[in-house]
Write a protein that holds these residues in place. Sequence first.
Motif, PDB file in Angstrom:
ATOM      1  N   ARG A  16       0.429  41.055  -9.510  1.00  0.00           N
ATOM      2  CA  ARG A  16       1.261  40.879  -7.950  1.00  0.00           C
ATOM      3  C   ARG A  16       2.444  41.423  -8.031  1.00  0.00           C
ATOM      4  N   TYR A  17       2.693  42.264  -6.701  1.00  0.00           N
ATOM      5  CA  TYR A  17       3.679  42.873  -6.449  1.00  0.00           C
ATOM      6  C   TYR A  17       4.810  42.278  -5.029  1.00  0.00           C
ATOM      7  N   ASN A  18       5.819  41.710  -5.133  1.00  0.00           N
ATOM      8  CA  ASN A  18       6.681  41.621  -3.970  1.00  0.00           C
ATOM      9  C   ASN A  18       8.056  42.366  -3.740  1.00  0.00           C
ATOM     10  N   ILE A  19       7.559  42.445  -2.197  1.00  0.00           N
ATOM     11  CA  ILE A  19       7.648  43.573  -1.585  1.00  0.00           C
ATOM     12  C   ILE A  19       9.165  43.298  -0.624  1.00  0.00           C
ATOM     13  N   GLU A  24      15.618  42.259   1.874  1.00  0.00           N
ATOM     14  CA  GLU A  24      14.948  41.132   1.537  1.00  0.00           C
ATOM     15  C   GLU A  24      13.675  41.155   1.004  1.00  0.00           C
ATOM     16  N   TYR A  25      12.982  39.840   1.245  1.00  0.00           N
ATOM     17  CA  TYR A  25      11.798  38.798   0.383  1.00  0.00           C
ATOM     18  C   TYR A  25      10.753  39.517   1.660  1.00  0.00           C
ATOM     19  N   ALA A  26      10.152  40.019   1.717  1.00  0.00           N
ATOM     20  CA  ALA A  26       8.870  40.114   2.869  1.00  0.00           C
ATOM     21  C   ALA A  26       7.738  39.737   2.331  1.00  0.00           C
ATOM     22  N   PHE A  27       6.592  40.372   1.778  1.00  0.00           N
ATOM     23  CA  PHE A  27       5.693  40.102   1.429  1.00  0.00           C
ATOM     24  C   PHE A  27       5.552  40.182   0.077  1.00  0.00           C
ATOM     25  N   SER A  28       4.144  40.040  -0.548  1.00  0.00           N
ATOM     26  CA  SER A  28       3.696  40.377  -1.931  1.00  0.00           C
ATOM     27  C   SER A  28       2.335  40.295  -1.547  1.00  0.00           C
ATOM     28  N   VAL A  29       1.582  41.410  -2.391  1.00  0.00           N
ATOM     29  CA  VAL A  29       0.221  41.583  -2.637  1.00  0.00           C
ATOM     30  C   VAL A  29       0.454  42.308  -3.965  1.00  0.00           C
ATOM     31  N   ASP A  30      -1.709  42.804  -3.491  1.00  0.00           N
ATOM     32  CA  ASP A  30      -2.123  42.879  -5.566  1.00  0.00           C
ATOM     33  C   ASP A  30      -1.972  44.146  -5.170  1.00  0.00           C
ATOM     34  N   GLU A  31      -1.849  44.474  -7.060  1.00  0.00           N
ATOM     35  CA  GLU A  31      -2.024  46.001  -7.339  1.00  0.00           C
ATOM     36  C   GLU A  31      -2.335  46.791  -6.802  1.00  0.00           C
ATOM     37  N   SER A  32      -3.767  46.813  -6.417  1.00  0.00           N
ATOM     38  CA  SER A  32      -5.163  47.195  -5.713  1.00  0.00           C
ATOM     39  C   SER A  32      -4.270  48.575  -4.289  1.00  0.00           C
ATOM     40  N   VAL A  33      -3.536  46.365  -4.063  1.00  0.00           N
ATOM     41  CA  VAL A  33      -3.594  46.770  -2.549  1.00  0.00           C
ATOM     42  C   VAL A  33      -2.124  47.963  -2.240  1.00  0.00           C
ATOM     43  N   LEU A  34      -0.622  47.605  -3.207  1.00  0.00           N
ATOM     44  CA  LEU A  34      -0.018  48.465  -3.985  1.00  0.00           C
ATOM     45  C   LEU A  34      -0.083  49.592  -3.416  1.00  0.00           C
ATOM     46  N   ILE A  35      -0.680  50.504  -4.661  1.00  0.00           N
ATOM     47  CA  ILE A  35      -1.308  51.907  -4.820  1.00  0.00           C
ATOM     48  C   ILE A  35      -2.391  52.265  -3.573  1.00  0.00           C
ATOM     49  N   ASP A  57      -4.483  41.674   1.768  1.00  0.00           N
ATOM     50  CA  ASP A  57      -4.264  40.645   0.106  1.00  0.00           C
ATOM     51  C   ASP A  57      -4.560  39.237   0.051  1.00  0.00           C
ATOM     52  N   GLU A  58      -5.168  38.601   1.696  1.00  0.00           N
ATOM     53  CA  GLU A  58      -4.725  37.478   1.844  1.00  0.00           C
ATOM     54  C   GLU A  58      -6.659  37.634   1.421  1.00  0.00           C
ATOM     55  N   VAL A  59      -7.389  38.599   1.605  1.00  0.00           N
ATOM     56  CA  VAL A  59      -8.943  38.359   1.050  1.00  0.00           C
ATOM     57  C   VAL A  59      -9.547  39.036  -0.050  1.00  0.00           C
ATOM     58  N   ARG A  60      -8.849  39.442  -0.195  1.00  0.00           N
ATOM     59  CA  ARG A  60      -8.187  39.875  -1.858  1.00  0.00           C
ATOM     60  C   ARG A  60      -8.418  38.307  -2.532  1.00  0.00           C
ATOM     61  N   LYS A  61      -7.105  37.402  -2.368  1.00  0.00           N
ATOM     62  CA  LYS A  61      -7.224  36.171  -2.566  1.00  0.00           C
ATOM     63  C   LYS A  61      -8.556  35.333  -2.413  1.00  0.00           C
ATOM     64  N   ALA A  62      -9.056  35.924  -1.524  1.00  0.00           N
ATOM     65  CA  ALA A  62     -10.058  34.521  -1.545  1.00  0.00           C
ATOM     66  C   ALA A  62     -11.276  35.361  -2.519  1.00  0.00           C
ATOM     67  N   PHE A  63     -11.219  36.544  -1.838  1.00  0.00           N
ATOM     68  CA  PHE A  63     -12.429  36.507  -2.616  1.00  0.00           C
ATOM     69  C   PHE A  63     -12.221  36.311  -4.105  1.00  0.00           C
ATOM     70  N   SER A  64     -10.597  36.218  -5.061  1.00  0.00           N
ATOM     71  CA  SER A  64     -11.193  36.162  -5.731  1.00  0.00           C
ATOM     72  C   SER A  64     -11.465  34.424  -6.280  1.00  0.00           C
ATOM     73  N   VAL A  93     -10.309  35.173   7.201  1.00  0.00           N
ATOM     74  CA  VAL A  93      -9.998  36.042   5.869  1.00  0.00           C
ATOM     75  C   VAL A  93     -11.196  35.807   5.019  1.00  0.00           C
ATOM     76  N   ALA A  94     -11.399  34.210   5.611  1.00  0.00           N
ATOM     77  CA  ALA A  94     -12.758  33.787   4.219  1.00  0.00           C
ATOM     78  C   ALA A  94     -14.218  34.517   4.376  1.00  0.00           C
ATOM     79  N   LEU A  95     -14.745  34.779   6.223  1.00  0.00           N
ATOM     80  CA  LEU A  95     -15.314  35.286   6.827  1.00  0.00           C
ATOM     81  C   LEU A  95     -16.198  36.384   5.637  1.00  0.00           C
ATOM     82  N   GLU A  96     -14.498  37.573   5.333  1.00  0.00           N
ATOM     83  CA  GLU A  96     -14.576  38.695   5.315  1.00  0.00           C
ATOM     84  C   GLU A  96     -14.383  38.564   3.803  1.00  0.00           C
ATOM     85  N   ALA A  97     -13.769  37.874   2.909  1.00  0.00           N
ATOM     86  CA  ALA A  97     -14.373  37.269   1.687  1.00  0.00           C
ATOM     87  C   ALA A  97     -15.813  37.015   0.923  1.00  0.00           C
ATOM     88  N   ILE A  98     -16.101  36.333   2.158  1.00  0.00           N
ATOM     89  CA  ILE A  98     -17.585  35.993   2.055  1.00  0.00           C
ATOM     90  C   ILE A  98     -18.971  36.972   1.824  1.00  0.00           C
TER      91      ILE A  98
END
Length: 268
Positions: A16-19, A24-35, A57-64, A93-98
């Motif tokens: 995970r990466y901080n953007i 100023e810090y804005a948000f963090s994302v998974d590596e796959s989102v970064l790419i 990114d929230e969907v990816r975290k929920a999926f994991s 987010v939950a429904l998209e992960a499902i």
Amino acid sequence: MPVITKITRQKRHQDRYNIYLDEEYAFSVDESVLIQHQLTKGKVVADFEMDDMVYEDEVRKAFSAALNYLSFRMRSEQEVKKKLLDSGYGESVALEAIKKLHDYNYLNDEAFSKALLSTEKNSSKKGPNAIRQSLKQKGIDEDTRQQVLDTYTEEDQIEVAMALAEKTLRSAQKLTPSQQKKKIQDLLARKGYPFHIGKSVISRLEDELVTDEWDAKLQDQGEKAWRKVSAKYNGRERRQKVKQQLYGKGFPLEIIDQFIDMKEQEDG
């Protein structure tokens, strides 16, 4: 529009990466989102792009999180959704992960229902009514419940119920046939078997339930009834009270009268 001024990898989560936008810090994302979004220092990020990335990114975290939850055992869609909502993920987010779980076949209510049926039938010896309730509590729709329960044939139900009844009968040898029948009927009802299945099982066990060994049964239940009633009554009233108790337990009147005659002679 804001510009990415720094990207740093998180120490505790290497994927995970901080953007940082405009220093100023804005948000963090998974590596796959970064790419996927080709996030690099100096890239201009519109507000709607940032919202999309945060959502993905929230969907990816929920999926994991859901995959981890499913790693322990199979779950129904309702269970997974509740877990994600309880963990703080939003409804969308939950429904998209499902949806993703369904796409990868990690979540399948029909397969889950079949597994639950097998477990509750073979391990817990439950009947169809109890299993139907379990499926309903897990959020399985009526059509799927019925489709799965249709595979639990009457022949299968009788086989499982017979095993329960025979086990109960072995532990109820001191009871009268009527008491044994009631004990079996009550057990099968609690386990979720229809009345006609219980009736069929008892009919098949009739030869084992009907017995002439009344003396052994009276030795236990008759003596208890006699002592209990004798503490309060005597004479004709005692005789009547004991007769009522034993008749209610399924003993024939002739056997009861013989027992009472014997006890009265003992008391002299």
